[in-house]
Structures are given as structure tokens and as C-alpha cells.
Design a protein around this motif. Structure first.
Motif, short mmCIF file in Angstrom:
data_model
loop_
_atom_site.label_atom_id
_atom_site.label_comp_id
_atom_site.label_asym_id
_atom_site.label_seq_id
_atom_site.Cartn_x
_atom_site.Cartn_y
_atom_site.Cartn_z
N PRO A 259 0.68 -1.21 0.17
CA PRO A 259 -0.04 -0.18 0.17
C PRO A 259 0.95 1.33 -0.06
N ARG A 260 1.99 1.20 0.58
CA ARG A 260 2.70 2.57 0.68
C ARG A 260 3.23 2.78 -0.73
N HIS A 261 3.59 1.89 -1.59
CA HIS A 261 3.93 2.10 -2.73
C HIS A 261 2.98 2.60 -3.65
N VAL A 262 1.53 2.11 -3.54
CA VAL A 262 0.42 2.56 -4.32
C VAL A 262 0.02 3.97 -3.94
N ALA A 263 0.19 4.49 -2.47
CA ALA A 263 0.12 5.72 -1.98
C ALA A 263 1.08 6.56 -2.61
N GLY A 264 2.24 6.05 -2.75
CA GLY A 264 3.40 6.72 -3.34
C GLY A 264 3.04 7.58 -4.81
N CYS A 265 2.07 6.78 -5.53
CA CYS A 265 1.79 7.27 -6.92
C CYS A 265 1.13 8.64 -6.66
N TYR A 266 0.50 8.87 -5.57
CA TYR A 266 -0.41 9.92 -5.70
C TYR A 266 0.24 10.96 -4.61
N PRO A 267 1.37 11.70 -4.76
CA PRO A 267 1.98 12.39 -3.66
C PRO A 267 1.07 13.66 -3.46
N GLY A 268 0.87 14.18 -2.41
CA GLY A 268 -0.12 15.21 -2.09
C GLY A 268 -1.44 15.15 -2.52
N LEU A 269 -1.75 14.01 -3.42
CA LEU A 269 -3.13 14.06 -3.96
C LEU A 269 -4.04 13.38 -3.09
N ILE A 270 -3.84 12.55 -2.19
CA ILE A 270 -4.82 11.65 -1.36
C ILE A 270 -4.63 11.85 -0.06
N ASP A 271 -5.70 11.65 0.89
CA ASP A 271 -5.63 11.66 2.25
C ASP A 271 -5.80 10.37 2.89
N ALA A 272 -6.59 9.52 2.08
CA ALA A 272 -6.48 7.87 2.49
C ALA A 272 -6.58 7.08 1.50
N LEU A 273 -6.11 5.74 1.85
CA LEU A 273 -6.24 4.67 0.64
C LEU A 273 -6.67 3.42 1.29
N VAL A 274 -7.71 3.09 0.58
CA VAL A 274 -8.59 1.89 1.02
C VAL A 274 -7.63 0.63 0.47
N VAL A 275 -7.49 -0.32 1.36
CA VAL A 275 -6.48 -1.32 1.07
C VAL A 275 -7.07 -2.51 1.56
N ASP A 276 -6.59 -3.63 1.05
CA ASP A 276 -7.31 -4.92 1.44
C ASP A 276 -6.50 -5.51 2.60
N GLU A 277 -7.53 -6.33 3.26
CA GLU A 277 -6.96 -6.68 4.65
C GLU A 277 -5.69 -7.54 4.41
N SER A 278 -5.60 -8.06 3.29
CA SER A 278 -4.25 -8.93 3.22
C SER A 278 -3.02 -8.39 3.00
N ASP A 279 -2.94 -6.83 2.85
CA ASP A 279 -1.91 -6.22 2.73
C ASP A 279 -1.26 -5.58 3.78
N ASP A 280 0.04 -5.30 3.60
CA ASP A 280 0.91 -4.62 4.82
C ASP A 280 0.93 -3.27 4.73
N ILE A 281 0.11 -2.70 5.69
CA ILE A 281 -0.03 -1.29 5.77
C ILE A 281 1.15 -0.45 6.59
N SER A 282 2.31 -0.93 6.57
CA SER A 282 3.22 -0.24 7.58
C SER A 282 3.83 0.69 6.44
N GLY A 283 4.49 1.71 7.05
CA GLY A 283 5.18 2.77 6.31
C GLY A 283 4.31 3.79 5.40
N MET A 284 2.78 3.57 5.56
CA MET A 284 2.08 4.55 4.86
C MET A 284 1.97 6.00 5.32
N ASN A 285 2.00 6.96 4.37
CA ASN A 285 2.07 8.38 4.77
C ASN A 285 0.69 8.87 4.70
N VAL A 286 -0.34 8.04 4.33
CA VAL A 286 -1.83 8.51 4.28
C VAL A 286 -2.60 7.49 5.02
#
Ligand code: GDP
Ligand code: CA
Length: 313
Positions: A259-286
């Protein structure tokens, strides 16, 4: 719009979307927020001229999904489709690498004729949407020519040549958008964003479905200065794309598929990311919003959309 009218109509939601994956989510948004409260800004970087016709695959995926005309088993194109025209083209030695069914061709014929007569793509798309009975507003990101190109070790290809003709087998080193400097936001897009209570990024391919929309400077800037939340939905589940090359592209271009890599595609553009429960949410900046994100039916689509709408607006 007055607050009373807004309450009556519900939240105004704007969704940025690619084709098939995005359309699944858009159906959920329409179910939850209401068709009249939803505006979709669609990708045109995949648009292609085939057999003299202007094809807008991502806009059409949304049109077909919302009009109930999509072939859900095949996963693209129209249901009840036949292929006589393309077979004829092939038998005559014509250009038949891009699969266009007979029913689908009818749409491209009408679109092409209207464009040649001088109508803008946004006006043509509105006409098609109306004729198909859609209440949802569907806007192309731009009326200007914007085309996605892929740089790969085997050469540089226009989007459909890489995706369809070469079956996206080449690894991607870079993505470019021809026309991005001149592309103006299509009529209605900036107004929709300014009037939105919530902005959503569908679980579309970040590099080839959403990046071409965000490459339109006016749209990107409108998102950067938003005063309402913007929530993206990850197209990856357990680090893998449900379909298509998004995971391989993220691995190579972003260094991973979390998820942190996906969030990194949208710098400054998103406030939250909906992710699947099977994913590792560590290191996210949203903010992560965790749920099951596979959309196979009405209920699962609704679950993903409700998760996205749970951000306070
Ligand atoms: P395209 O333009 O037709 O290629 O479609 P999009 O770019 O809009 O969507 C493709 C993406 O949708 C792929 O990366 C898939 O992983 C993702 N996708 C498809 N179905 C689902 C789903 O049910 N849930 C999630 N989270 N992503 C999905
Ligand atoms: Ca697409």
C-alpha cells in the motif's frame, strides 16, 4: 448549490477512473451515492484510432458498465456481442489486431462522425451517455489530444500497441503522455471538482489509467488545492493486481507492491487509501482504510465504496 439542495441530492462525489477496474468501483459509487450525485472523470490516454475510428476504451467501459451493457464474464466490451465486421476486416487483410465487436463498433461510428463534424469529445460523450440512459455525468479528462506511451527495453510503444498487440509483456521503464503540456481540463471537470464533497480515485492502474488524468495540469492542481478529502482505492490485493500489469509496473517503477508504494503514486493528492485486509499497511504516509477490496457483486462493491466514504466529509 444551497445546503438544502445538497442534502437532498446527497454528497457530490467525483471519481477519477480508468476502464474496466475503475468501472466496477464506479458502479458501486453510483449505487451508494446516487447517479445524479456522481461525476466520473475518465482516462483518454488509451484512446486510439483504429480503422479510421476514434475509440475511447476507458470511457466506453464506464458507459457500458453503467448502462448495464458490459460483458461481465469476458471482463471487457459489450454483452451479446458479435464479431462479423472484424472477421470481414481480417479476411480482407485489414487491421484486425484491436478487438472491436459489432455493437461496440456502432458506438465508435457515431463518436467518430460527431468528432469529425467538430464536436468536442466531452460533448460527444455526454450525448452517448444520455442516449444510453445514464444519469451519471461522464467527462473525459480533456478534449485535447493526450496519448500514453510506454518506454520499454524493446522500444517505445503507443499504449494500445504495448497493451493489446504486445499483450503488455514488455517491462515498463517509463510512461509518457503525449500532449500533456497543452491539455486543458475538459469542460465541467474543474467545476465538478470545485463542487465535490468527496473525491475518489478508483482502483485503476496508477500509471496508465490515473496518471494520464493527473497529467492534465489543471486537474492535478485542482486536486492539490482541494478542500475536501480525496480517497484512493488500491488496485492490488495481497500485493497482486486483480488483472493486468499494475503489480509488475509498481514493482519496477516504485520498488514494491505494498500500500505505501501505491500511495506513493499520488503524492499530496490523497488523504487516505482503501487497502485490502491481506496487505501490509506499514510505512504509509496517508490513512489506511482496511477492508476486503475484491469487487465481484453488488455487496462487495458497496462495501469498498462505503469504506471510502467513511472518511469524514
Ligand atoms: P482498464 O483501464 O480497463 O485497464 O482498467 P483500470 O485501470 O480502471 O483498472 C485496472 C485495475 O483494476 C487493475 O490493476 C486491477 O488490479 C484492478 N481491479 C480490478 N478488479 C478489482 C477489484 O475487484 N478490486 C480491486 N481492489 N481492484 C480491482
Ligand atoms: Ca485503460
Amino acid at each position: 448549490m444551497s445546503p438544502a439542495a445538497r442534502t437532498e441530492r446527497g454528497l457530490n462525489v467525483v471519481v477519477l477512473s480508468g476502464g474496466v477496474g475503475g468501472a466496477r468501483f464506479v458502479r458501486g459509487v453510483v449505487d451508494v451515492a446516487g447517479a445524479a450525485s456522481t461525476t466520473v472523470i475518465g482516462n483518454v490516454g488509451d484512446d486510439v484510432e483504429v480503422l479510421g475510428l476514434h475509440v475511447s476504451p476507458d470511457l466506453d467501459s464506464i458507459l457500458y458498465a453503467l448502462a448495464g451493457l458490459a460483458d461481465e464474464r469476458r471482463g471487457w466490451g459489450r454483452s451479446d456481442e458479435t464479431w462479423h465486421a472484424l472477421e470481414t476486416v481480417g479476411s480482407l487483410g485489414g487491421e484486425d489486431w484491436f478487438a472491436l465487436g459489432d455493437r461496440d463498433l456502432g458506438v465508435h461510428l457515431v463518436r467518430t462522425q460527431l468528432l469529425r463534424a467538430g464536436e468536442q469529445l466531452s460533448a460527444v460523450t455526454a450525448r452517448l451517455a444520455e442516449a444510453l440512459g445514464l444519469e451519471t455525468r461522464l467527462l473525459p479528462a480533456t478534449d485535447d489530444r493526450l496519448r500514453t506511451w510506454l518506454e520499454t527495453p524493446a522500444g517505445t510503444f503507443p499504449f494500445q500497441e504495448w497493451f493489446v498487440a504486445r499483450r503488455h509483456r514488455d517491462e515498463v521503464d517509463a510512461v509518457r503522455f503525449e500532449g500533456e503540456d497543452a491539455a486543458q481540463p475538459a469542460p465541467g471537470t474543474l467545476e465538478a471538482l470545485a463542487g465535490a464533497d468527496l473525491i475518489l480515485l478508483a482502483p485503476s492502474n496508477p500509471y496508465v489509467s490515473l496518471a494520464p488524468i493527473l497529467a492534465v495540469r489543471g486537474l492535478r492542481e485542482a486536486l492539490l488545492r482541494r478542500r475536501v478529502p480525496c480517497v484512493a482505492v488500491s488496485p492490488l490485493i495481497g500485493g497482486r493486481a486483480v488483472k493486468g500489469p499494475a503489480d509488475r509496473m509498481l514493482e519496477r517503477l516504485a520498488g514494491g507492491t505494498s500500500p505505501r508504494h501505491v500511495a506513493g503514486c499520488y503524492p499530496g493528492l490523497i488523504d487516505a487509501l482503501v487497502v485490502d485486509e491481506s496487505d501490509d499497511i506499514s510505512g504509509m504516509n496517508v490513512d489506511p482504510i482496511v477492508t476486503r477490496t475484491l469487487m465481484t457483486d453488488v455487496d462487495s462493491r458497496r462495501r469498498v465504496v462505503e469504506a471510502a466514504l467513511a472518511v469524514s466529509v
